[in-house]
Design an enzyme around this catalytic site. Structure first.
Site, PDB file in Angstrom:
ATOM      1  N   ASP A  42       0.837  -1.206   0.000  1.00 59.99           N
ATOM      2  CA  ASP A  42       0.000   0.000   0.000  1.00 59.99           C
ATOM      3  C   ASP A  42       0.874   1.259   0.000  1.00 59.99           C
ATOM      4  O   ASP A  42       0.362   2.376  -0.076  1.00 59.99           O
ATOM      5  CB  ASP A  42      -0.987  -0.001   1.172  1.00 59.99           C
ATOM      6  CG  ASP A  42      -0.308  -0.063   2.526  1.00 59.99           C
ATOM      7  OD1 ASP A  42       0.930  -0.167   2.579  1.00 59.99           O
ATOM      8  OD2 ASP A  42      -1.029   0.006   3.538  1.00 59.99           O
ATOM      9  N   SER A  43       2.204   1.074   0.037  1.00 58.66           N
ATOM     10  CA  SER A  43       3.123   2.195  -0.206  1.00 58.66           C
ATOM     11  C   SER A  43       2.869   2.770  -1.601  1.00 58.66           C
ATOM     12  O   SER A  43       3.335   3.872  -1.913  1.00 58.66           O
ATOM     13  CB  SER A  43       4.581   1.750  -0.053  1.00 58.66           C
ATOM     14  OG  SER A  43       4.829   0.580  -0.798  1.00 58.66           O
ATOM     15  N   ASP A  81      -1.095  -6.198  -0.471  1.00 61.86           N
ATOM     16  CA  ASP A  81      -1.363  -5.567   0.832  1.00 61.86           C
ATOM     17  C   ASP A  81      -2.857  -5.343   1.030  1.00 61.86           C
ATOM     18  O   ASP A  81      -3.558  -4.906   0.113  1.00 61.86           O
ATOM     19  CB  ASP A  81      -0.673  -4.193   0.866  1.00 61.86           C
ATOM     20  CG  ASP A  81       0.311  -4.081   2.016  1.00 61.86           C
ATOM     21  OD1 ASP A  81       0.248  -4.908   2.943  1.00 61.86           O
ATOM     22  OD2 ASP A  81       1.146  -3.164   1.968  1.00 61.86           O
ATOM     23  N   LYS A 110      -1.063  -9.417   2.764  1.00 60.39           N
ATOM     24  CA  LYS A 110      -0.291  -8.936   3.923  1.00 60.39           C
ATOM     25  C   LYS A 110      -1.187  -7.996   4.718  1.00 60.39           C
ATOM     26  O   LYS A 110      -1.927  -7.195   4.128  1.00 60.39           O
ATOM     27  CB  LYS A 110       0.988  -8.211   3.491  1.00 60.39           C
ATOM     28  CG  LYS A 110       1.773  -7.662   4.705  1.00 60.39           C
ATOM     29  CD  LYS A 110       3.169  -7.220   4.348  1.00 60.39           C
ATOM     30  CE  LYS A 110       3.240  -5.874   3.685  1.00 60.39           C
ATOM     31  NZ  LYS A 110       2.665  -4.767   4.491  1.00 60.39           N
ATOM     32  N   GLU A 112      -1.369  -5.567   8.369  1.00 63.42           N
ATOM     33  CA  GLU A 112      -0.588  -4.907   9.426  1.00 63.42           C
ATOM     34  C   GLU A 112      -1.194  -5.133  10.811  1.00 63.42           C
ATOM     35  O   GLU A 112      -2.396  -4.948  11.003  1.00 63.42           O
ATOM     36  CB  GLU A 112      -0.516  -3.397   9.165  1.00 63.42           C
ATOM     37  CG  GLU A 112       0.375  -3.038   7.996  1.00 63.42           C
ATOM     38  CD  GLU A 112       0.569  -1.538   7.844  1.00 63.42           C
ATOM     39  OE1 GLU A 112       0.195  -0.760   8.738  1.00 63.42           O
ATOM     40  OE2 GLU A 112       1.093  -1.138   6.782  1.00 63.42           O
ATOM     41  N   GLU A 179       9.290  -4.144  10.468  1.00 60.14           N
ATOM     42  CA  GLU A 179       9.693  -2.845   9.912  1.00 60.14           C
ATOM     43  C   GLU A 179      10.196  -1.924  11.025  1.00 60.14           C
ATOM     44  O   GLU A 179       9.508  -1.721  12.044  1.00 60.14           O
ATOM     45  CB  GLU A 179       8.503  -2.197   9.180  1.00 60.14           C
ATOM     46  CG  GLU A 179       8.846  -0.843   8.596  1.00 60.14           C
ATOM     47  CD  GLU A 179       7.831  -0.333   7.575  1.00 60.14           C
ATOM     48  OE1 GLU A 179       6.897  -1.087   7.198  1.00 60.14           O
ATOM     49  OE2 GLU A 179       7.996   0.826   7.139  1.00 60.14           O
TER      50      GLU A 179
HETATM   51  O1  KIV Z   1       3.572  -1.170   1.615  1.00 57.04           O
HETATM   52  C1  KIV Z   1       4.755  -1.511   1.650  1.00 57.04           C
HETATM   53  O2  KIV Z   1       5.552  -1.220   0.756  1.00 57.04           O
HETATM   54  C2  KIV Z   1       5.203  -2.278   2.793  1.00 57.04           C
HETATM   55  C3  KIV Z   1       6.663  -2.540   2.939  1.00 57.04           C
HETATM   56  C4  KIV Z   1       7.390  -1.308   3.332  1.00 57.04           C
HETATM   57  C5  KIV Z   1       6.949  -3.659   3.839  1.00 57.04           C
HETATM   58  O3  KIV Z   1       4.420  -2.655   3.601  1.00 57.04           O
END
Ligand code: KIV
Length: 263
Positions: A42-43, A81, A110, A112, A179
């Site tokens: 989600d970055s 994500d 993924k 969080e 992280e």
């Molecule tokens: O969203 C992302 O890029 C991440 C990584 C920094 C692990 O969660």
């Protein structure tokens, strides 16, 4: 790479290489590389859309990026994500969000944090979807954490992180991102878990590493945390190319005759 290979890599002491990717063109290059795993993180909200945090990412945004990456790859393991709050709703809504990410082509999701998420993670895993956990600095909680800062410093915070990591494993996560965690703590957690850890800003003692593609390529000039290693001065290279193009258009050297169609 499939989900079982994560465990096998840990058993063989072989590092797992994960890289973020959000688009078709980049995915085609990653496909030809030695990178093991693609994270459609989600970055994307920050590096692809210019938001200041990952909070504006939503399921539609994530699925668009996942689908683009899937079209550019053949056999890379793709983790999608789960965006902000998409897994904090009623179970049926959480599962609909997971369904969308998986139908977009991800091989795993993924998610969080573990507090309040244990049962959801267990349910997702029981439904046949591999879940990668994410602890330490969890950027979706930036407002609660008071900024993007190192987590797990001090005895109490370290103990909490150890317990959370174990809870991720117990809930059924197949791997865990750590992280911005002190390197010794990350190594200790890695040692204590059966599942592999993948670090970002967590030192060399994790079972793998992940970086954001734009950071690795040196495309983000305004942001360089200590843990980022840039493998290319991408910004300068892109800028030189753009300026060479502008120069040659202005001085009439582009296009040349062999770059033009005859009658
Ligand atoms: O969203 C992302 O890029 C991440 C990584 C920094 C692990 O969660």
């Amino acid at each position: 790479m499939n989900v079982l290979d994560f465990q096998a890599c840990k058993a063989r002491n072989e590092k797992i290489v994960m890289l973020t990717c959000y688009d078709y063109t980049s995915a085609r290059i990653v496909q030809d590389s030695d990178v093991d795993v693609i994270l459609v993180g989600d970055s994307a909200a920050m590096v692809m859309h210019g938001y200041g945090t990952t909070i504006p990412a939503d399921i539609e945004m994530m699925c668009r990026h996942i689908e683009s990456v899937v079209r550019g790859t053949k056999d890379k393991f793709i983790v999608g994500d789960m965006p902000f709050l998409s897994f904090r709703l009623a179970l049926s809504d959480n599962m609909r969000a997971v369904d969308s990410v998986m139908k977009a082509g991800a091989h795993a999701v993924k998610l969080e944090g573990i507090e309040g998420n244990g049962e959801t993670i267990a349910h997702i895993v029981e439904s046949g979807v591999p879940v990668m956990g994410h602890l330490g600095l969890t950027p979706q909680s930036v407002n609660q954490l008071g900024g993007f800062r190192v987590q797990g410093r001090g005895d109490h915070a370290a103990e909490l992180l150890r317990e959370e990591a174990m809870a991720c494993e117990q809930a059924g996560c197949f791997a865990l991102v750590l992280e911005c965690v002190p390197d010794r703590l990350a190594a200790e957690i890695t040692e204590s878990l059966n599942i592999p850890t993948i670090g970002i800003g967590a030192g060399a003692g994790t079972d793998g590493q992940v970086l954001v593609m734009q950071d690795l390529l040196g495309l983000t000039s305004d942001f360089k945390p200590k843990f980022v290693r840039t493998y290319l001065d991408g910004r300068s290279l892109w800028l030189d190319a753009f300026n060479a193009y502008a120069r040659e258009v202005k001085n009439g050297h582009f296009p040349a005759a062999d770059e033009s169609y005859g009658q």
